[in-house]
Scaffold this active site. Sequence first.
Site, PDB file in Angstrom:
ATOM      1  N   LYS A   1      58.036-117.318 -28.215  1.00 25.82           N
ATOM      2  CA  LYS A   1      59.090-117.187 -28.478  1.00 25.82           C
ATOM      3  C   LYS A   1      59.674-115.513 -28.580  1.00 25.82           C
ATOM      4  O   LYS A   1      60.915-115.254 -29.046  1.00 25.82           O
ATOM      5  CB  LYS A   1      59.613-117.952 -29.821  1.00 25.82           C
ATOM      6  CG  LYS A   1      59.549-119.208 -29.767  1.00 25.82           C
ATOM      7  CD  LYS A   1      59.848-119.927 -31.398  1.00 25.82           C
ATOM      8  CE  LYS A   1      59.091-121.282 -31.438  1.00 25.82           C
ATOM      9  NZ  LYS A   1      59.293-121.790 -32.734  1.00 25.82           N
TER      10      LYS A   1
ATOM     11  N   SER B   1      64.971-122.199 -38.305  1.00 29.53           N
ATOM     12  CA  SER B   1      64.774-123.519 -39.345  1.00 29.53           C
ATOM     13  C   SER B   1      63.940-122.935 -40.770  1.00 29.53           C
ATOM     14  O   SER B   1      64.415-123.294 -41.745  1.00 29.53           O
ATOM     15  CB  SER B   1      63.922-124.642 -39.119  1.00 29.53           C
ATOM     16  OG  SER B   1      64.679-125.255 -38.089  1.00 29.53           O
TER      17      SER B   1
ATOM     18  N   THR C   1      61.840-122.630 -33.741  1.00 33.21           N
ATOM     19  CA  THR C   1      62.021-122.223 -35.300  1.00 33.21           C
ATOM     20  C   THR C   1      61.284-120.908 -35.582  1.00 33.21           C
ATOM     21  O   THR C   1      60.574-120.320 -34.721  1.00 33.21           O
ATOM     22  CB  THR C   1      61.926-123.303 -36.264  1.00 33.21           C
ATOM     23  OG1 THR C   1      60.364-123.646 -36.141  1.00 33.21           O
ATOM     24  CG2 THR C   1      62.596-124.407 -36.097  1.00 33.21           C
TER      25      THR C   1
ATOM     26  N   GLY D   1      63.083-111.898 -30.189  1.00 33.12           N
ATOM     27  CA  GLY D   1      62.669-113.242 -30.614  1.00 33.12           C
ATOM     28  C   GLY D   1      63.991-114.202 -30.665  1.00 33.12           C
ATOM     29  O   GLY D   1      64.977-113.689 -30.681  1.00 33.12           O
TER      30      GLY D   1
END
Length: 185
Positions: free
Chosen positions: A43, A134, A11, A55
């Site tokens: 990420k 998220s 996320t 990313g």
Amino acid sequence: MNELKPIIKSTTVVAIVHNGQVAIGADGQATMNNTVAKSNVKKIRKLHDGKIVTGFAGSTADAFTLLDRFDEKLNAYRGNMKRAAIELAKDWRTDRYLRKLEAMLICADAQEVLIISGTGDVLEPDNGVATIGSGSMYAQAAALALKKHAPHMSAEEIVRESLHIAADICIYTNHNLIIETVKAN
């Protein structure tokens, strides 16, 4: 939700263009259903000799597949990030295998930030703030507010604070951050 197949999520990624600087950052949390599977996932990736930083959010394996394809496109188009992003989005939307991948990418060079999605979209945000994952809406709200009301902050500082705010609110985001700035050529 399929109980037999765990859903793995990665996320919150934020990128910003601010005061002539570009920064991108992400938290380190990956979850499997409602459990933290790993807290220090990296990420953020540098591509094309560090001139482009990406990313990802979504399935980690899918994101790595897309990052490899994006890197191939960057090499094919001599580092032209926008052209490489458009070509990746076209492939992603039309290729049977790629179409099933569940991830999104943000890519940034020294001048701009783009969001690449599996629906064929390549989006350049009007306000210089791009978020995925998220906790993206929390991070986006924080980044927009900081950009407007704290113009003295650097792009890196805004990314860092936006991710911390998202981590305080979103259960799928943590405080283990990796942030990179993109240097002008």
